[in-house]
Scaffold this active site. Sequence first.
Site, short mmCIF file in Angstrom:
data_model
loop_
_atom_site.label_atom_id
_atom_site.label_comp_id
_atom_site.label_asym_id
_atom_site.label_seq_id
_atom_site.Cartn_x
_atom_site.Cartn_y
_atom_site.Cartn_z
N ASN A 59 -24.81 -47.59 21.35
CA ASN A 59 -25.17 -46.56 21.99
C ASN A 59 -26.56 -47.00 22.97
O ASN A 59 -27.16 -47.99 22.56
CB ASN A 59 -25.94 -45.45 21.14
N GLU A 75 -21.75 -36.57 26.05
CA GLU A 75 -22.28 -38.10 26.07
C GLU A 75 -22.43 -38.26 27.44
O GLU A 75 -22.04 -37.59 28.41
CB GLU A 75 -21.31 -38.92 25.20
N ASP A 109 -29.22 -42.36 19.19
CA ASP A 109 -28.04 -42.27 20.01
C ASP A 109 -28.19 -42.52 21.34
O ASP A 109 -28.79 -43.67 21.77
CB ASP A 109 -27.48 -40.81 19.95
#
Length: 284
Positions: free
Chosen positions: A148, A17, A196
């Site tokens: 996100n 991430e 995401d």
Amino acid sequence: MAPWRKIERDVADTLGEGTLWCPRDGALYWTDILAPALNRLDLASGAIHRWAMPEPLGWVAASRAGGLVGGFRSGVARITLDPLHIAERSDPEPHLPGNRMNDGKADAHGAIWCGTMDMAEAQDSGTLYRLAPDGTFQTIDTGYGVPNGPAFSPCGQWLYHADSARRVIYRFPLTADGVGQRDVFVRFEEADGYPDGMTCDAQGFLWQAHWDGGRISRFAPDGRLDRTISLPARRITNIAFAGERLDRMFVTSARVGLDDANEFDGALFEVDAGVAGCAPGTYA
């Protein structure tokens, strides 16, 4: 020829991430939230370094004072590397010990926008915050399952942010006082997976990662799907443009929860997007 290549390294991310291009360092940074770890790819040499972190780390941003700022489970802290040093955390949610930082990014004005979530994903206790240069947190939006983003339009008028749990990407108008009323920019269907991480390109289009969708998508400013690029990992998590011309796209992925994870799940990819991105912000 496939429009992507896998970056070869010795480890796969459990939950990749928090991608960040740092021109000052000539490097792409990204996190492995659950390892937990911070990764760095030197674009000139191709060298990769990985630092173990003391607790889950959702995102990093470059600081104008030097070093990085990171969003940990227990709050935001300054990070210096070589040698590694992490300052005392500043926690906007001491009353919610089950929450953690998930995703965040600095804007062009020196503030950081970041979201929190329930680590167990059992409650909609997440909040989108704006961390001002003076270190104060401003609550922007609440009630998130899995926040996100964010991403900022190059015109400076729009903030994009997703609640992955609800399969929705929101768009907020940016104002002098913060943000205006949000609206739904794109809603994912079940076949799309979950929205995401994201970023905007220099043409004002939004690039979106698909968790459980195995691809990234490019959406026009009016929400129209422009195109998609399929990837061999199933859980695509975050996107960043990098390089001197901001024309190299890197994409992270995850292998968490996949009992049959393959060699691509948890990989870092470089993708030929055919467009350039926007310069990253730094925390002031």
